[in-house]
Design a protein around this motif. Structure first.
Motif, short mmCIF file in Angstrom:
data_model
loop_
_atom_site.label_atom_id
_atom_site.label_comp_id
_atom_site.label_asym_id
_atom_site.label_seq_id
_atom_site.Cartn_x
_atom_site.Cartn_y
_atom_site.Cartn_z
N VAL A 116 0.84 -1.21 0.00
CA VAL A 116 0.00 0.00 0.00
C VAL A 116 0.87 1.25 0.00
O VAL A 116 0.63 2.20 -0.76
N PHE A 117 1.89 1.27 0.84
CA PHE A 117 2.78 2.44 0.87
C PHE A 117 3.54 2.59 -0.45
O PHE A 117 3.77 3.71 -0.91
N ALA A 118 3.93 1.47 -1.06
CA ALA A 118 4.62 1.53 -2.35
C ALA A 118 3.70 2.12 -3.42
O ALA A 118 4.13 2.94 -4.24
N ILE A 119 2.45 1.71 -3.42
CA ILE A 119 1.48 2.25 -4.38
C ILE A 119 1.32 3.75 -4.18
O ILE A 119 1.22 4.52 -5.13
N GLY A 120 1.30 4.17 -2.91
CA GLY A 120 1.21 5.60 -2.64
C GLY A 120 2.42 6.36 -3.15
O GLY A 120 2.28 7.49 -3.64
N GLU A 121 3.60 5.76 -3.04
CA GLU A 121 4.82 6.41 -3.54
C GLU A 121 4.78 6.56 -5.05
O GLU A 121 5.26 7.55 -5.61
N ILE A 122 4.20 5.58 -5.73
CA ILE A 122 4.13 5.63 -7.19
C ILE A 122 3.16 6.72 -7.64
O ILE A 122 3.47 7.52 -8.52
N GLY A 123 1.99 6.74 -7.03
CA GLY A 123 1.01 7.77 -7.35
C GLY A 123 0.28 7.54 -8.66
O GLY A 123 0.39 6.47 -9.28
N GLY A 124 -0.49 8.54 -9.07
CA GLY A 124 -1.28 8.44 -10.28
C GLY A 124 -2.75 8.18 -9.97
O GLY A 124 -3.10 7.79 -8.84
N PRO A 125 -3.63 8.38 -10.95
CA PRO A 125 -5.07 8.22 -10.72
C PRO A 125 -5.47 6.83 -10.23
O PRO A 125 -6.31 6.69 -9.34
N GLU A 126 -4.88 5.79 -10.83
CA GLU A 126 -5.25 4.43 -10.43
C GLU A 126 -4.82 4.14 -9.00
O GLU A 126 -5.56 3.52 -8.22
N ALA A 127 -3.63 4.60 -8.63
CA ALA A 127 -3.16 4.42 -7.26
C ALA A 127 -4.04 5.18 -6.28
O ALA A 127 -4.40 4.67 -5.22
N GLU A 128 -4.39 6.40 -6.64
CA GLU A 128 -5.23 7.21 -5.75
C GLU A 128 -6.60 6.58 -5.54
O GLU A 128 -7.10 6.52 -4.40
N ALA A 129 -7.20 6.08 -6.61
CA ALA A 129 -8.52 5.45 -6.49
C ALA A 129 -8.45 4.20 -5.62
O ALA A 129 -9.33 3.95 -4.79
N TYR A 130 -7.39 3.42 -5.80
CA TYR A 130 -7.24 2.20 -5.00
C TYR A 130 -7.06 2.53 -3.52
O TYR A 130 -7.70 1.92 -2.65
N LEU A 131 -6.21 3.49 -3.22
CA LEU A 131 -5.98 3.86 -1.83
C LEU A 131 -7.25 4.39 -1.17
O LEU A 131 -7.52 4.09 0.00
N PHE A 132 -8.02 5.16 -1.92
CA PHE A 132 -9.28 5.69 -1.38
C PHE A 132 -10.23 4.54 -1.04
O PHE A 132 -10.85 4.52 0.04
N THR A 133 -10.33 3.57 -1.94
CA THR A 133 -11.22 2.43 -1.72
C THR A 133 -10.79 1.62 -0.50
O THR A 133 -11.62 1.24 0.34
N VAL A 134 -9.49 1.35 -0.40
CA VAL A 134 -8.99 0.56 0.73
C VAL A 134 -9.16 1.32 2.04
O VAL A 134 -9.53 0.75 3.07
N ALA A 135 -8.90 2.62 2.01
CA ALA A 135 -9.03 3.42 3.23
C ALA A 135 -10.46 3.47 3.73
O ALA A 135 -10.71 3.60 4.94
N GLN A 136 -11.41 3.33 2.82
CA GLN A 136 -12.81 3.41 3.20
C GLN A 136 -13.41 2.07 3.58
O GLN A 136 -14.30 2.02 4.45
N GLY A 137 -12.91 0.97 2.97
CA GLY A 137 -13.66 -0.25 3.15
C GLY A 137 -12.90 -1.54 3.38
O GLY A 137 -13.49 -2.62 3.29
N HIS A 138 -11.61 -1.50 3.68
CA HIS A 138 -10.89 -2.75 3.92
C HIS A 138 -11.30 -3.34 5.26
O HIS A 138 -11.59 -2.62 6.22
N ASP A 139 -11.30 -4.68 5.33
CA ASP A 139 -11.78 -5.33 6.56
C ASP A 139 -10.73 -5.35 7.67
O ASP A 139 -11.04 -5.77 8.80
N GLN A 140 -9.50 -4.91 7.38
CA GLN A 140 -8.46 -4.85 8.41
C GLN A 140 -8.17 -3.39 8.76
O GLN A 140 -7.73 -2.62 7.91
N PRO A 141 -8.41 -2.99 10.02
CA PRO A 141 -8.19 -1.59 10.40
C PRO A 141 -6.76 -1.10 10.14
O PRO A 141 -6.56 0.05 9.75
N ASP A 142 -5.77 -1.97 10.35
CA ASP A 142 -4.38 -1.56 10.13
C ASP A 142 -4.13 -1.24 8.65
O ASP A 142 -3.37 -0.32 8.32
N VAL A 143 -4.74 -2.02 7.77
CA VAL A 143 -4.58 -1.76 6.34
C VAL A 143 -5.32 -0.48 5.96
O VAL A 143 -4.82 0.33 5.16
#
Length: 309
Positions: free
Chosen positions: A252-279
């Motif tokens: 997840v942190f690596a994807i954030g370092e890369i950046g871009g629209p696809e990375a941003e959309a993925y991080l937003f989705t995971v931050a809102q709805g992943h079943d693991q609070p740490d993730v």
């Protein structure tokens, strides 16, 4: 042509080819680690290993030890010289399946560093020496360990020469090296191309994400992150499926370092709805960092910064 003359001519040509191979100046060579102290069976002190490794480097004809002449501080080559640090992570005897013999094994790690005006260069190569222990008496076991060490030092010397040769090669030559039959040449060419953020490195690094070796996978993730390779984002997203939480956080942190629209959309989705609070928390931090970085790089932000100064 007489056979004897032909042999002499071939020997001369081989010597000429070897003389054209680059040699690398070494300003400092040091031995680190407590393995030699902990393992008295090998019977060598750090100074003995230092001498053995120095001799191995000299015999390879690929390294010049400037410190041996006592002029390393005055030698103009010292400005472009490497510092080498050798460590012995382990010396051991191991049993192998189906064998009545044990094997002496010595692992070595060689770190290479060169100071630069803008950035420092750091590389690392490893070697493993292995020798069958023919008898169980102490002298035979000691000699087996020593021979395993010699073989490991030869391995890292060869690997270091290949790695440092890659550092000096232009991009076009390194791209050709990716097709080499020698695994080491391909690996080190890829390492340097990734460091230079050359686009030819990305597809091969993405392929390495599917390797079974965890260290190889993590190295590929790190290289793709440093390259900010947006084409790697889909593969990284796929990589985290059914994986442990800590590994998912790393990706997840690596994807954030890369950046871009696809990375941003993925991080937003995971931050809102992943079943693991740490993730979720990791994705939110990565997203916040990504958005902050994007704001700082915006033209209006740069213009405001210049106006304030």
């Amino acid at each position: 042509m007489k056979p004897g003359l032909l042999i002499v001519l071939m020997a001369v040509m081989l010597g000429a080819c070897r003389s054209r191979e680059p040699s690398f100046p070494v300003a400092r060579l040091s031995i680190q680690g407590a393995t030699l102290v902990d393992n008295g069976l090998i019977g060598w002190a750090s100074s003995d290993v230092h001498e053995l490794f120095s001799r191995t480097l000299r015999d390879s004809r690929r390294f010049e030890l400037l410190e041996e002449g006592g002029q390393d501080g005055k030698d103009p080559r010292a400005q472009n010289a490497w510092s080498l640090t050798l460590e012995l992570p382990f010396t051991r005897e191991a049993l192998k399946d189906g064998s009545a013999y044990s094997f002496a094994e010595v692992g070595v790690t060689l770190s290479m560093e060169r100071r630069g005006e803008e950035t420092d260069q750091r590389y690392q190569v490893v070697g493993l020496g292995e020798v069958r222990v023919e008898r169980k008496d102490a002298e035979t076991r000691r000699e087996a360990l020593r021979e395993a060490l010699r073989r490991a030092l030869t391995q890292v010397t060869q690997a270091a020469a290949i790695q440092l040769t890659a550092v000096e090669r232009p991009d076009a030559a390194l791209v050709q090296d990716l097709k080499s039959q020698d695994d080491r040449i391909r690996e080190f060419a890829l390492r340097v191309l990734a460091e230079r953020r050359h686009p030819a490195a990305a597809p091969l690094l993405i392929r390495q994400l599917g390797e079974e070796d965890p260290q190889t996978v993590r190295q590929a993730i790190g290289a793709l992150s440093e390259m900010k390779s947006r084409e790697a984002v889909p593969a990284l997203i796929e990589l985290v499926k059914d994986r442990e939480v800590r590994f998912v956080q790393e990706v997840v942190f690596a994807i954030g370092e890369i950046g871009g629209p696809e990375a941003e959309a993925y991080l937003f989705t995971v931050a809102q709805g992943h079943d693991q609070p740490d993730v979720q928390a990791a994705a939110q931090r990565a997203l916040d960092t990504l958005l902050a970085s994007r704001k700082l790089s915006a033209p209006e932000a740069r213009g405001k910064d210049r106006a304030e100064h």
